[in-house]
Write a protein that holds these residues in place. Structure first.
Motif, PDB file in Angstrom:
ATOM      1  N   PRO A 101      55.213  37.134  65.667  1.00  0.00           N
ATOM      2  CA  PRO A 101      55.006  36.716  67.055  1.00  0.00           C
ATOM      3  C   PRO A 101      54.247  35.403  67.160  1.00  0.00           C
ATOM      4  O   PRO A 101      53.355  35.109  66.358  1.00  0.00           O
ATOM      5  CB  PRO A 101      54.198  37.882  67.647  1.00  0.00           C
ATOM      6  CG  PRO A 101      53.572  38.561  66.488  1.00  0.00           C
ATOM      7  CD  PRO A 101      54.510  38.386  65.350  1.00  0.00           C
ATOM      8  N   ALA A 102      54.627  34.629  68.157  1.00  0.00           N
ATOM      9  CA  ALA A 102      53.938  33.364  68.416  1.00  0.00           C
ATOM     10  C   ALA A 102      52.578  33.653  69.037  1.00  0.00           C
ATOM     11  O   ALA A 102      52.466  34.526  69.895  1.00  0.00           O
ATOM     12  CB  ALA A 102      54.774  32.490  69.346  1.00  0.00           C
ATOM     13  N   PRO A 103      51.548  32.939  68.633  1.00  0.00           N
ATOM     14  CA  PRO A 103      50.223  33.184  69.214  1.00  0.00           C
ATOM     15  C   PRO A 103      50.075  32.492  70.565  1.00  0.00           C
ATOM     16  O   PRO A 103      50.709  31.468  70.831  1.00  0.00           O
ATOM     17  CB  PRO A 103      49.279  32.573  68.183  1.00  0.00           C
ATOM     18  CG  PRO A 103      50.082  31.454  67.564  1.00  0.00           C
ATOM     19  CD  PRO A 103      51.513  31.924  67.566  1.00  0.00           C
ATOM     20  N   LEU A 104      49.246  33.070  71.425  1.00  0.00           N
ATOM     21  CA  LEU A 104      48.896  32.419  72.678  1.00  0.00           C
ATOM     22  C   LEU A 104      47.722  31.485  72.428  1.00  0.00           C
ATOM     23  O   LEU A 104      46.740  31.862  71.776  1.00  0.00           O
ATOM     24  CB  LEU A 104      48.505  33.461  73.738  1.00  0.00           C
ATOM     25  CG  LEU A 104      49.635  34.136  74.508  1.00  0.00           C
ATOM     26  CD1 LEU A 104      49.062  35.205  75.435  1.00  0.00           C
ATOM     27  CD2 LEU A 104      50.432  33.127  75.319  1.00  0.00           C
ATOM     28  N   ALA A 105      47.837  30.262  72.936  1.00  0.00           N
ATOM     29  CA  ALA A 105      46.739  29.308  72.784  1.00  0.00           C
ATOM     30  C   ALA A 105      45.506  29.821  73.526  1.00  0.00           C
ATOM     31  O   ALA A 105      45.619  30.408  74.609  1.00  0.00           O
ATOM     32  CB  ALA A 105      47.153  27.939  73.317  1.00  0.00           C
ATOM     33  N   VAL A 108      55.248  29.572  76.131  1.00  0.00           N
ATOM     34  CA  VAL A 108      55.859  30.384  75.068  1.00  0.00           C
ATOM     35  C   VAL A 108      56.794  31.412  75.704  1.00  0.00           C
ATOM     36  O   VAL A 108      56.415  32.102  76.649  1.00  0.00           O
ATOM     37  CB  VAL A 108      54.792  31.109  74.230  1.00  0.00           C
ATOM     38  CG1 VAL A 108      55.447  31.886  73.095  1.00  0.00           C
ATOM     39  CG2 VAL A 108      53.768  30.125  73.699  1.00  0.00           C
ATOM     40  N   ASP A 109      58.035  31.479  75.169  1.00  0.00           N
ATOM     41  CA  ASP A 109      58.977  32.479  75.670  1.00  0.00           C
ATOM     42  C   ASP A 109      58.408  33.879  75.437  1.00  0.00           C
ATOM     43  O   ASP A 109      57.894  34.185  74.349  1.00  0.00           O
ATOM     44  CB  ASP A 109      60.323  32.341  74.946  1.00  0.00           C
ATOM     45  CG  ASP A 109      61.424  33.136  75.633  1.00  0.00           C
ATOM     46  OD1 ASP A 109      61.315  34.384  75.659  1.00  0.00           O
ATOM     47  OD2 ASP A 109      62.374  32.531  76.138  1.00  0.00           O
ATOM     48  N   LEU A 110      58.509  34.728  76.460  1.00  0.00           N
ATOM     49  CA  LEU A 110      57.928  36.070  76.364  1.00  0.00           C
ATOM     50  C   LEU A 110      58.508  36.860  75.204  1.00  0.00           C
ATOM     51  O   LEU A 110      57.830  37.713  74.618  1.00  0.00           O
ATOM     52  CB  LEU A 110      58.133  36.837  77.678  1.00  0.00           C
ATOM     53  CG  LEU A 110      56.910  36.858  78.618  1.00  0.00           C
ATOM     54  CD1 LEU A 110      56.542  35.442  79.041  1.00  0.00           C
ATOM     55  CD2 LEU A 110      57.179  37.710  79.840  1.00  0.00           C
ATOM     56  N   ARG A 111      59.770  36.589  74.854  1.00  0.00           N
ATOM     57  CA  ARG A 111      60.388  37.329  73.739  1.00  0.00           C
ATOM     58  C   ARG A 111      59.735  36.985  72.397  1.00  0.00           C
ATOM     59  O   ARG A 111      59.844  37.752  71.440  1.00  0.00           O
ATOM     60  CB  ARG A 111      61.886  37.031  73.668  1.00  0.00           C
ATOM     61  CG  ARG A 111      62.704  37.600  74.822  1.00  0.00           C
ATOM     62  CD  ARG A 111      64.183  37.360  74.563  1.00  0.00           C
ATOM     63  NE  ARG A 111      65.016  37.890  75.619  1.00  0.00           N
ATOM     64  CZ  ARG A 111      65.395  37.194  76.701  1.00  0.00           C
ATOM     65  NH1 ARG A 111      64.973  35.934  76.855  1.00  0.00           N
ATOM     66  NH2 ARG A 111      66.161  37.734  77.628  1.00  0.00           N
ATOM     67  N   ALA A 112      59.078  35.828  72.329  1.00  0.00           N
ATOM     68  CA  ALA A 112      58.436  35.412  71.085  1.00  0.00           C
ATOM     69  C   ALA A 112      57.014  35.928  70.967  1.00  0.00           C
ATOM     70  O   ALA A 112      56.383  35.780  69.930  1.00  0.00           O
ATOM     71  CB  ALA A 112      58.445  33.891  70.980  1.00  0.00           C
ATOM     72  N   LEU A 113      56.508  36.541  72.047  1.00  0.00           N
ATOM     73  CA  LEU A 113      55.130  37.031  72.061  1.00  0.00           C
ATOM     74  C   LEU A 113      55.072  38.510  71.710  1.00  0.00           C
ATOM     75  O   LEU A 113      56.006  39.262  71.981  1.00  0.00           O
ATOM     76  CB  LEU A 113      54.512  36.822  73.449  1.00  0.00           C
ATOM     77  CG  LEU A 113      54.201  35.384  73.872  1.00  0.00           C
ATOM     78  CD1 LEU A 113      53.823  35.359  75.345  1.00  0.00           C
ATOM     79  CD2 LEU A 113      53.064  34.813  73.028  1.00  0.00           C
ATOM     80  N   ASP A 114      53.949  38.916  71.146  1.00  0.00           N
ATOM     81  CA  ASP A 114      53.670  40.334  70.978  1.00  0.00           C
ATOM     82  C   ASP A 114      53.325  40.896  72.357  1.00  0.00           C
ATOM     83  O   ASP A 114      52.401  40.399  73.014  1.00  0.00           O
ATOM     84  CB  ASP A 114      52.485  40.514  70.035  1.00  0.00           C
ATOM     85  CG  ASP A 114      52.185  41.982  69.734  1.00  0.00           C
ATOM     86  OD1 ASP A 114      52.630  42.855  70.514  1.00  0.00           O
ATOM     87  OD2 ASP A 114      51.493  42.248  68.748  1.00  0.00           O
ATOM     88  N   PRO A 115      54.068  41.913  72.839  1.00  0.00           N
ATOM     89  CA  PRO A 115      53.786  42.447  74.179  1.00  0.00           C
ATOM     90  C   PRO A 115      52.330  42.872  74.367  1.00  0.00           C
ATOM     91  O   PRO A 115      51.774  42.733  75.459  1.00  0.00           O
ATOM     92  CB  PRO A 115      54.730  43.651  74.284  1.00  0.00           C
ATOM     93  CG  PRO A 115      55.843  43.344  73.347  1.00  0.00           C
ATOM     94  CD  PRO A 115      55.217  42.585  72.221  1.00  0.00           C
ATOM     95  N   GLN A 116      51.691  43.359  73.298  1.00  0.00           N
ATOM     96  CA  GLN A 116      50.293  43.770  73.399  1.00  0.00           C
ATOM     97  C   GLN A 116      49.403  42.578  73.727  1.00  0.00           C
ATOM     98  O   GLN A 116      48.502  42.671  74.574  1.00  0.00           O
ATOM     99  CB  GLN A 116      49.844  44.420  72.089  1.00  0.00           C
ATOM    100  CG  GLN A 116      50.515  45.751  71.785  1.00  0.00           C
ATOM    101  CD  GLN A 116      49.899  46.893  72.580  1.00  0.00           C
ATOM    102  OE1 GLN A 116      48.713  46.907  72.848  1.00  0.00           O
ATOM    103  NE2 GLN A 116      50.727  47.841  72.966  1.00  0.00           N
ATOM    104  N   GLN A 117      49.645  41.439  73.056  1.00  0.00           N
ATOM    105  CA  GLN A 117      48.834  40.258  73.324  1.00  0.00           C
ATOM    106  C   GLN A 117      49.101  39.712  74.720  1.00  0.00           C
ATOM    107  O   GLN A 117      48.172  39.301  75.434  1.00  0.00           O
ATOM    108  CB  GLN A 117      49.124  39.178  72.278  1.00  0.00           C
ATOM    109  CG  GLN A 117      48.203  37.957  72.413  1.00  0.00           C
ATOM    110  CD  GLN A 117      48.530  36.867  71.415  1.00  0.00           C
ATOM    111  OE1 GLN A 117      49.652  36.800  70.895  1.00  0.00           O
ATOM    112  NE2 GLN A 117      47.569  36.001  71.148  1.00  0.00           N
TER     113      GLN A 117
END
Length: 629
Positions: free
Chosen positions: A362-366, A437-446
């Motif tokens: 998963p891509a991290p959130l800045a 960041v596209d939501l699909r690239a994120l960890d839903p928990q984060q």
């Protein structure tokens, strides 16, 4: 304003957890599954395997227990032939001591077998329940649109209980009786081939009537449990709706209907008792009649010297063991079939994948999270209604810290916007980005960790106020919880409860008013301190005084963070930086309150007119007065 048309049908907890009476019978049938493919039980080995030492010890105890039961026959033969027949008291003493030793060994082995097998059963079922719950709680809401909550609860409770009975008892009983059957049959042949042939001839004649009556008893037992379930379901439904029952003076009719269900359960129980009594009588006649026949034939053999009295006693003992083993195995087969069916249903759940996929990397959130949102030509249909577009070609950008109000008639798509932001669903077309960041690239928990939600109908758990508020951030200190409760104006009513914040809120927060539940949910969101705040008409359940207090708290909460508000009431609309007007999944207007009012033919002006006309009747500014401003 609520958005019932866009909320998934069948997703309501109340409707899912309390099936209508018409569906209760169907649900019960699925609660008692059967499968003739017993091979599916092998898949449980993955849950049993971690406890190999316990399994090995249980198997050893099982073998010892079965062996000692068979050894009792030898002890009985020795007691009769060497003790009684010889007239030697020393040999009698020896035979009795040997027999007692075998009994003590049997007791110890039985204890070890029962304890270990029961422990394995409880441990395996606990692991299965945890695995199933971990899987279910991670499934997307789309799964619950087409699957009943009551069905899932049945699998977690009824099906796992069936497994507990099988793993912790039935499998052990089956293996034990297989050993007793094989060992008993061999010893019968060794003791007297002639009498063994007689037993093999008689056993089927004894078992057939027992199996026939046994099936009828089992069927009536299930039917009796169904009738009892009817009684319980009716009580549950009536008590959960006690205010409605009494408000419509329905007590006498409900009592009459409850009485009918109770009488139905009683009548079924009487039929079950009658069948069981007939089964008991039949078993006594057939078993003891068969033993009498064997004793008659064997007695003549003893008198003629072909076998000894001890051999006859041992033979009768082995015959009873073999017959009991066959009967037990026939009963266990039914349990194993039910367990196989239950296992299939549990495996279905364990094999179910969530439609919301977590990326491998998963891509991290800045950090810090800003809360910038972009909907880019999003299209979305709810799985339960694929023919109807909840959002169509929907594009929207929300800047960090901006307050956006969503308005529109029911079914316009307002709640769907929030559902997609929380990534409860993925859009069928277009993209949705959070801080670029596209939501699909994120960890839903984060992602969800950066979002705070205050729904229109807040969920209050059956716990105290501390736990309910701390649900927003479990690691929060008591001081932080108190500060959040103070900011949401909760302390004034929580401190007046019998035990303050330690007071039990009741099931679904029944001890609180609607406005108090709403403020508790707001305190939960305040404690979370999110970058993005989602408010689904958070002040809809409040009176005028509470609304002002909570609105002040929300105003402070929204400072410096992105906020998306499903708005209906005037106070909520006026505080927004921008108002987005939706209709049938599309944006039809956007702008400030004043800008939108200038278009007298627009949807927003029509919705506002209804609000302001109602306000004018209460002595508040009219539509024309507000429009003029």
């Amino acid at each position: 304003m609520s958005d019932p048309a866009t909320a998934p049908s069948g997703a309501s907890p109340s409707s899912a957890s309390a099936p209508a009476p018409a569906t209760t019978a169907a649900l019960r049938q699925s609660d008692r599954p059967k499968s003739r493919d017993l091979r599916v039980l092998v898949t449980l080995w993955s849950f049993v395997k971690p406890y190999g030492w316990q399994v090995a010890l249980a198997a050893l105890a099982l073998i010892v227990a079965a062996g000692t039961v068979l050894a009792l026959g030898k002890g009985l033969r020795m007691l009769v032939d060497e003790g009684f027949a010889s007239g030697n008291s020393a040999l009698l003493d020896k035979a009795v001591l040997v027999l007692l030793g075998v009994v003590v060994l049997l007791a110890g082995a039985t204890y070890a077998r029962f304890y270990l097998v029961s422990w394995i059963g409880e441990r395996v079922v606990a692991d299965v329940r945890r695995a199933v719950f971990d899987r279910v709680i991670a499934l997307s809401p789309a799964y619950f649109e087409i699957n009943r909550t009551g069905e899932i609860l049945s699998r977690l409770t009824t099906d796992t209980t069936i497994l507990q009975v099988v793993v912790g008892s039935s499998v052990s009983v089956a293996l034990r009786n297989v050993l007793l059957f094989v060992g008993g049959l061999v010893l019968l042949m060794i003791t007297s081939p002639k009498l063994t042939g007689l037993v093999l001839l008689v056993v089927p004649l004894v078992l057939l009537p027992i199996i026939f009556f046994g099936r009828r008893v089992r069927r009536l037992s299930r039917e009796s449990q169904d009738r009892i379930a009817d009684v319980g379901a009716y009580v549950d439904e009536s008590l959960n709706a006690i205010r409605t029952v009494q408000a419509f003076t329905h007590e006498s009719l409900d009592s009459q209907r409850f009485g009918q269900r109770v009488e139905g359960a009683f009548a079924t129980a009487v039929r079950r008792i009658s069948a069981r009594s007939a089964l008991t009588g039949t078993v006594i006649v057939l078993v003891f009649g068969s033993i009498s026949a064997i004793l008659w034939v064997g007695g003549h053999d003893v008198l003629s010297g072909r076998i000894s009295a001890g051999e006859l006693s041992a033979f009768v003992f082995y015959a009873v063991v073999v017959a009991g083993a066959v009967g037990s195995i026939s009963e266990v087969i039914g349990d194993l079939q039910r367990a196989a069916g239950a296992t299939e249903r549990l495996l279905d759940l364990l094999a179910t994948d969530s439609e919301i996929e977590v990326p491998d990397n998963p891509a991290p959130l800045a950090q810090p999270v800003k809360g910038a949102i972009v909907f880019d030509r999003v299209n979305f249909h709810y799985p339960a209604r694929p023919e109807w577009a909840a959002l169509e070609d929907f594009s929207l950008e929300v800047a960090p810290g901006e307050k956006v109000a969503l308005v529109g008639p029911s079914g316009a798509g307002k709640t769907t916007v929030m559902q997609l932001l929380l990534r409860f669903y993925d859009p069928a077309g277009g993209s949705l980005r959070f801080d670029g960041v596209d939501l699909r690239a994120l960890d839903p928990q984060q992602l969800r960790g950066a979002i705070g939600l205050v729904p229109q109908e807040p969920v209050i758990f059956a716990a105290d106020a501390w736990e309910n508020i701390r649900y927003g951030r479990p690691e929060a200190s008591d001081a932080e919880v108190l500060e959040a409760a103070r900011a949401a104006h909760c302390l004034e009513f929580l401190e007046n409860l019998p035990s303050g914040l330690d007071s039990f809120m009741g099931e679904k927060g029944v001890r609180l008013s609607g406005g108090q539940r709403q403020r508790l949910a707001i305190a939960r969101a305040i404690l979370r301190d999110p970058a993005l705040l989602l408010l689904d008409e958070a002040t809809s359940s409040l009176d005028a005084e509470s609304e002002k207090a909570v609105q002040d708290a929300l105003d402070r909460l929204m400072v410096g963070r992105t906020s998306i508000v499903i708005a209906h009431r005037l106070a909520t609309v006026l505080m927004a930086d921008r108002i987005i007007v939706l209709d049938r999944g599309r944006i039809v207007q956007a702008g400030s309150h004043a800008e939108l009012l200038r278009d007298r033919d627009g949807l927003y002006a029509r919705l506002a007119a209804l609000q302001f006309d109602q306000a004018e009747a209460l002595g508040r500014p009219s539509y024309d007065e507000v429009a003029a401003k």
